[in-house]
Design a protein around this motif. Sequence first.
Motif, short mmCIF file in Angstrom:
data_model
loop_
_atom_site.label_atom_id
_atom_site.label_comp_id
_atom_site.label_asym_id
_atom_site.label_seq_id
_atom_site.Cartn_x
_atom_site.Cartn_y
_atom_site.Cartn_z
N MET A 1 0.84 -1.21 0.00
CA MET A 1 0.00 0.00 0.00
C MET A 1 0.87 1.25 0.00
O MET A 1 2.05 1.21 0.39
N SER A 2 0.27 2.37 -0.38
CA SER A 2 0.95 3.66 -0.24
C SER A 2 1.06 3.98 1.25
O SER A 2 0.34 3.39 2.07
N HIS A 3 1.92 4.91 1.60
CA HIS A 3 2.07 5.29 3.01
C HIS A 3 0.75 5.79 3.59
O HIS A 3 0.40 5.46 4.73
N ALA A 4 0.00 6.56 2.80
CA ALA A 4 -1.29 7.08 3.29
C ALA A 4 -2.26 5.92 3.55
O ALA A 4 -2.97 5.92 4.56
N GLN A 5 -2.28 4.93 2.67
CA GLN A 5 -3.15 3.77 2.86
C GLN A 5 -2.71 2.94 4.06
O GLN A 5 -3.54 2.42 4.80
N GLN A 6 -1.40 2.81 4.25
CA GLN A 6 -0.88 2.06 5.40
C GLN A 6 -1.33 2.72 6.70
O GLN A 6 -1.80 2.04 7.62
N LEU A 7 -1.18 4.03 6.77
CA LEU A 7 -1.56 4.76 7.97
C LEU A 7 -3.06 4.60 8.24
O LEU A 7 -3.47 4.36 9.37
N GLU A 8 -3.85 4.71 7.19
CA GLU A 8 -5.30 4.55 7.34
C GLU A 8 -5.64 3.13 7.82
O GLU A 8 -6.49 2.95 8.68
N ALA A 9 -4.97 2.13 7.27
CA ALA A 9 -5.22 0.74 7.68
C ALA A 9 -4.86 0.53 9.15
O ALA A 9 -5.59 -0.15 9.89
N MET A 10 -3.75 1.11 9.59
CA MET A 10 -3.35 0.97 11.00
C MET A 10 -4.34 1.71 11.90
O MET A 10 -4.68 1.21 12.99
N ARG A 11 -4.80 2.87 11.47
CA ARG A 11 -5.82 3.58 12.26
C ARG A 11 -7.10 2.76 12.33
O ARG A 11 -7.76 2.71 13.37
N ASP A 12 -7.46 2.12 11.21
CA ASP A 12 -8.66 1.28 11.20
C ASP A 12 -8.54 0.13 12.20
O ASP A 12 -9.53 -0.24 12.84
N LEU A 13 -7.34 -0.43 12.34
CA LEU A 13 -7.14 -1.50 13.32
C LEU A 13 -7.39 -0.98 14.73
O LEU A 13 -8.10 -1.62 15.52
N VAL A 14 -6.79 0.16 15.05
CA VAL A 14 -6.93 0.73 16.39
C VAL A 14 -8.40 1.07 16.67
O VAL A 14 -8.91 0.82 17.76
#
Length: 173
Positions: A79-92
């Motif tokens: 994923m792009s960095h923006a997508q990675q960050l969004e995915a990690m936020r979604d986990l939290v």
Amino acid sequence: MTYTTESAFSFASNRLKSDFQLADAVPATISLVKRLSTDDQFALLWYAYTEMGRSITPAAPGAARLQLAEGLLNSLKQMSHAQQLEAMRDLVERKNTPISRSYGILSNNTKLAFWYELSELMVQGFVVPMPTGYQPSRDVNETLATIKQLDFGQQITVLRKLVADMGVDPLAD
């Protein structure tokens, strides 16, 4: 020193209070973490894992079945960095997404290892790193200091409980 009924009661009372405080340390610390914002929780996890081997006990990532999380980690790396960050936020935030559902089926120990590996991938630049010059909030620093003061078992229990509660279990009702 002369022991009296009063001094014995005082000693026992202090001992019980101390044992109770130790037992309360894990839920109290988890409560502190859950009051943090999503990004602060994510930052706390990152700092906790980068402290491994220094003042926070390692979570034995080799003991977990990390190969079960490899597909999820590979998906994140693509994923792009923006997508990675969004995915990690979604986990939290426990959002119902494909990544959160994939994470939700992992065992608690594998979830611990997943976050450890994720922090390693961040350091290596494969996953969005912490922003240059990022300064954790006072709340993150205080919560991290609280975790550092816990004993080995309490540290692992806190981290395990935090990562276990992330994501979405697709098998739950």
